[in-house]
Each structure stands twice: as C-alpha cells, then as structure tokens.
Design a protein around this motif. Structure first.
Motif, PDB file in Angstrom:
ATOM      1  N   PRO A   1     -14.850  13.862 -13.326  1.00 37.40           N
ATOM      2  CA  PRO A   1     -15.920  13.164 -12.602  1.00 37.40           C
ATOM      3  C   PRO A   1     -17.190  14.001 -12.443  1.00 37.40           C
ATOM      4  N   ARG A   2     -17.128  15.281 -12.729  1.00 34.15           N
ATOM      5  CA  ARG A   2     -18.283  16.153 -12.542  1.00 34.15           C
ATOM      6  C   ARG A   2     -19.365  15.826 -13.570  1.00 34.15           C
ATOM      7  N   ILE A   3     -20.611  15.898 -13.165  1.00 34.06           N
ATOM      8  CA  ILE A   3     -21.750  15.558 -14.020  1.00 34.06           C
ATOM      9  C   ILE A   3     -22.173  16.809 -14.772  1.00 34.06           C
ATOM     10  N   ALA A   4     -22.126  16.733 -16.091  1.00 33.65           N
ATOM     11  CA  ALA A   4     -22.326  17.912 -16.924  1.00 33.65           C
ATOM     12  C   ALA A   4     -23.789  18.096 -17.322  1.00 33.65           C
ATOM     13  N   TYR A   5     -24.174  19.361 -17.425  1.00 37.18           N
ATOM     14  CA  TYR A   5     -25.483  19.694 -17.995  1.00 37.18           C
ATOM     15  C   TYR A   5     -25.332  20.972 -18.812  1.00 37.18           C
ATOM     16  N   SER A   6     -26.314  21.225 -19.669  1.00 40.92           N
ATOM     17  CA  SER A   6     -26.249  22.381 -20.553  1.00 40.92           C
ATOM     18  C   SER A   6     -27.606  23.074 -20.605  1.00 40.92           C
ATOM     19  N   ARG A   7     -27.562  24.402 -20.516  1.00 43.39           N
ATOM     20  CA  ARG A   7     -28.787  25.194 -20.622  1.00 43.39           C
ATOM     21  C   ARG A   7     -28.824  26.032 -21.889  1.00 43.39           C
ATOM     22  N   LYS A   8     -27.715  26.078 -22.606  1.00 41.46           N
ATOM     23  CA  LYS A   8     -27.696  26.769 -23.888  1.00 41.46           C
ATOM     24  C   LYS A   8     -26.628  26.129 -24.766  1.00 41.46           C
TER      25      LYS A   8
ATOM     26  N   SER B   1     -35.912  17.509 -20.044  1.00 37.35           N
ATOM     27  CA  SER B   1     -34.500  17.395 -20.413  1.00 37.35           C
ATOM     28  C   SER B   1     -34.177  15.977 -20.886  1.00 37.35           C
ATOM     29  N   VAL B   2     -33.074  15.859 -21.613  1.00 38.82           N
ATOM     30  CA  VAL B   2     -32.611  14.571 -22.124  1.00 38.82           C
ATOM     31  C   VAL B   2     -31.115  14.458 -21.873  1.00 38.82           C
ATOM     32  N   VAL B   3     -30.622  13.234 -21.855  1.00 36.93           N
ATOM     33  CA  VAL B   3     -29.184  12.982 -21.794  1.00 36.93           C
ATOM     34  C   VAL B   3     -28.712  12.602 -23.179  1.00 36.93           C
ATOM     35  N   ARG B   4     -27.678  13.283 -23.632  1.00 32.85           N
ATOM     36  CA  ARG B   4     -27.089  13.005 -24.943  1.00 32.85           C
ATOM     37  C   ARG B   4     -25.741  12.314 -24.736  1.00 32.85           C
ATOM     38  N   LEU B   5     -25.586  11.163 -25.396  1.00 32.05           N
ATOM     39  CA  LEU B   5     -24.343  10.396 -25.293  1.00 32.05           C
ATOM     40  C   LEU B   5     -23.856  10.070 -26.696  1.00 32.05           C
ATOM     41  N   ARG B   6     -22.583  10.392 -26.952  1.00 27.15           N
ATOM     42  CA  ARG B   6     -21.947  10.046 -28.232  1.00 27.15           C
ATOM     43  C   ARG B   6     -20.604   9.395 -27.970  1.00 27.15           C
TER      44      ARG B   6
ATOM     45  N   VAL C   1     -30.076   9.466 -27.548  1.00 25.64           N
ATOM     46  CA  VAL C   1     -30.707  10.476 -26.691  1.00 25.64           C
ATOM     47  C   VAL C   1     -31.684   9.753 -25.771  1.00 25.64           C
ATOM     48  N   GLU C   2     -31.565  10.005 -24.473  1.00 25.83           N
ATOM     49  CA  GLU C   2     -32.393   9.314 -23.488  1.00 25.83           C
ATOM     50  C   GLU C   2     -33.119  10.339 -22.617  1.00 25.83           C
ATOM     51  N   PRO C   3     -34.453  10.267 -22.528  1.00 19.26           N
ATOM     52  CA  PRO C   3     -35.177  11.205 -21.655  1.00 19.26           C
ATOM     53  C   PRO C   3     -34.724  11.060 -20.205  1.00 19.26           C
ATOM     54  N   ALA C   4     -34.539  12.176 -19.529  1.00 19.06           N
ATOM     55  CA  ALA C   4     -34.119  12.158 -18.122  1.00 19.06           C
ATOM     56  C   ALA C   4     -35.303  11.793 -17.233  1.00 19.06           C
ATOM     57  N   ASP C   5     -35.008  11.068 -16.155  1.00 17.16           N
ATOM     58  CA  ASP C   5     -36.053  10.667 -15.223  1.00 17.16           C
ATOM     59  C   ASP C   5     -36.606  11.860 -14.448  1.00 17.16           C
ATOM     60  N   SER C   6     -35.749  12.837 -14.181  1.00 14.96           N
ATOM     61  CA  SER C   6     -36.143  14.032 -13.447  1.00 14.96           C
ATOM     62  C   SER C   6     -35.174  15.147 -13.818  1.00 14.96           C
ATOM     63  N   GLU C   7     -35.534  16.362 -13.456  1.00 15.62           N
ATOM     64  CA  GLU C   7     -34.745  17.527 -13.853  1.00 15.62           C
ATOM     65  C   GLU C   7     -33.653  17.828 -12.832  1.00 15.62           C
ATOM     66  N   ASP C   8     -32.869  16.822 -12.506  1.00 15.44           N
ATOM     67  CA  ASP C   8     -31.809  16.996 -11.530  1.00 15.44           C
ATOM     68  C   ASP C   8     -30.689  15.999 -11.831  1.00 15.44           C
ATOM     69  N   ALA C   9     -29.682  15.977 -10.950  1.00 13.15           N
ATOM     70  CA  ALA C   9     -28.519  15.123 -11.198  1.00 13.15           C
ATOM     71  C   ALA C   9     -28.892  13.645 -11.219  1.00 13.15           C
TER      72      ALA C   9
ATOM     73  N   ASP D   1     -29.202  17.716 -21.296  1.00 18.33           N
ATOM     74  CA  ASP D   1     -29.542  18.868 -22.129  1.00 18.33           C
ATOM     75  C   ASP D   1     -30.860  19.479 -21.658  1.00 18.33           C
ATOM     76  N   PHE D   2     -30.773  20.703 -21.105  1.00 20.35           N
ATOM     77  CA  PHE D   2     -31.956  21.420 -20.634  1.00 20.35           C
ATOM     78  C   PHE D   2     -32.494  22.388 -21.683  1.00 20.35           C
ATOM     79  N   THR D   3     -31.945  22.352 -22.895  1.00 21.91           N
ATOM     80  CA  THR D   3     -32.484  23.228 -23.938  1.00 21.91           C
ATOM     81  C   THR D   3     -33.797  22.679 -24.495  1.00 21.91           C
ATOM     82  N   VAL D   4     -34.146  21.459 -24.105  1.00 26.94           N
ATOM     83  CA  VAL D   4     -35.439  20.876 -24.465  1.00 26.94           C
ATOM     84  C   VAL D   4     -36.175  20.530 -23.177  1.00 26.94           C
TER      85      VAL D   4
END
Length: 205
Positions: A64-71, A137-142, A164-172, A131-134
C-alpha cells in the motif's frame, strides 16, 4: 506534617510522570485508487463469461505504500501517505467495471468465482512510481495483460501497456492524482486492446 508533605509530593510526581510530553506523530492519510474509464461499447452482444483474476504486482509495488524514485533502480516510499489497499487489489474492481461497460461479454466476474468462465484476464502491475529523476516529476505506470481461453489455456492477447503522466505537485498528493489519470488512460487502452485483438471474446456460448 512531614508525612503529609511527602504524600503530596508523591502525588504531584506521579501526575507529572503520567503526562506524555512527546510530540504526537502525524496520522497517515490513506487514498483510494480510482479511474474514470472511457471504453468503446461492443456492437455485438457478448455471450460468454470473462473471469478477471486478482491482479499481481512486481516486488516493490505489491504494497500500500506510495513509491517514488530519485535515482535509477532505487525506490523509496512516502511515510505519511499510503494507498487504502495495495494498488493491485484496488485494480480488480476497476477492471471488472470497465470490462462490463464494454458489453463484449455476457458477464464479467471477479476471481475467485464459482461461475464457469470462457476467458480469463490476468493483469500484472510492472511499475507504479513517481519519478524524480526528471523535473518536474512524472508518474510512470506499466501494466502487462494476458487474456487466455479457459478450456484450451491458449493465450489470446499478451501485451504490455505503459504511460507517463506529469505529477500535479512534487509530493504524495501530486503522485496520487497523476496515478489516477495514468490508470484511466491505460484501462481505456486495455479494454480497447482486448476487444480488438480478441474479436471472438465472449462468443463461445
């Protein structure tokens, strides 16, 4: 008098020790995963039964945890925001609802089910991450889908869908809103692909 003073002091110290002076931790906010799916409606009246398996998820996304990536190849999780349930478990009723709306089958049911099915649909979440490497940030869904014939176990459709969907803000919360839009797009494409690549889906009965 001395005994009275000692008893009073003990009461005061006991009351102080019962007070928790620690700052309370913020509560975790939990979010539902939903999608507004626009699906084509079949011209032919479906007559078969489709069984939608409980979706699965790759390690790292089966939580259930919301994932993000910085690298690359590394994921972390937000600490104060979570999904109400795993994305995979929340995905199953959304799939059933979207496939029912297509009218390509006489019935669409969720596993486990005692109903005898003609086709079986399996979906695997390969990636759902902010994905915070860009920047921004964007959300990647596959998603990977497999539609198979129950009697012969023959695969009718096997396909991987990604967006790939642009995130509304840089948070959860920005991740959550972008995830919903991404899922809406992929579910619409998933239903269209299943209907177009398996033209006999639902026609066996």
């Amino acid at each position: 008098m001395r005994r009275t003073l000692l008893a009073a002091a003990a009461l005061v110290l006991g009351a102080c020790s019962a007070i928790d002076l620690r700052t309370p931790e913020p509560a975790i906010t939990r979010y539902l995963l939903d999608a507004a799916v626009h699906v084509p409606v079949s011209d032919a009246v479906g007559s078969g039964v489709l069984l939608v398996e409980m979706p699965t998820a790759r390690p790292g996304f089966d939580t259930p945890r919301i994932a993000y990536s910085r690298k690359p190849l590394a994921i972390d999780y937000y600490t104060r925001s979570e999904w109400a349930d795993t994305p995979a478990r929340q995905l199953q009723p959304l799939l059933v609802r979207a496939l029912e709306a297509s009218a390509a089958w006489r019935a669409v049911t969720a596993a486990p089910s005692p109903v005898l099915a003609d086709q079986r649909l399996g979906v695997d979440i390969l990636e759902l991450v902010q994905d915070f490497t860009v920047t921004p940030s964007v959300v990647r869904l596959r998603l990977r889908l497999t539609l198979s014939e129950v009697a012969s176990r023959r695969a009718l459709v096997t396909r991987t869908l990604a967006t790939v969907e642009p995130a509304d803000s840089e948070d959860a919360y920005g991740s959550i809103e972008a995830s919903k839009r991404a899922l809406s797009r992929l579910l619409s494409g998933l239903v269209a692909d299943v209907m177009s690549d398996a033209p006999t889906a639902g026609a066996r009965r």
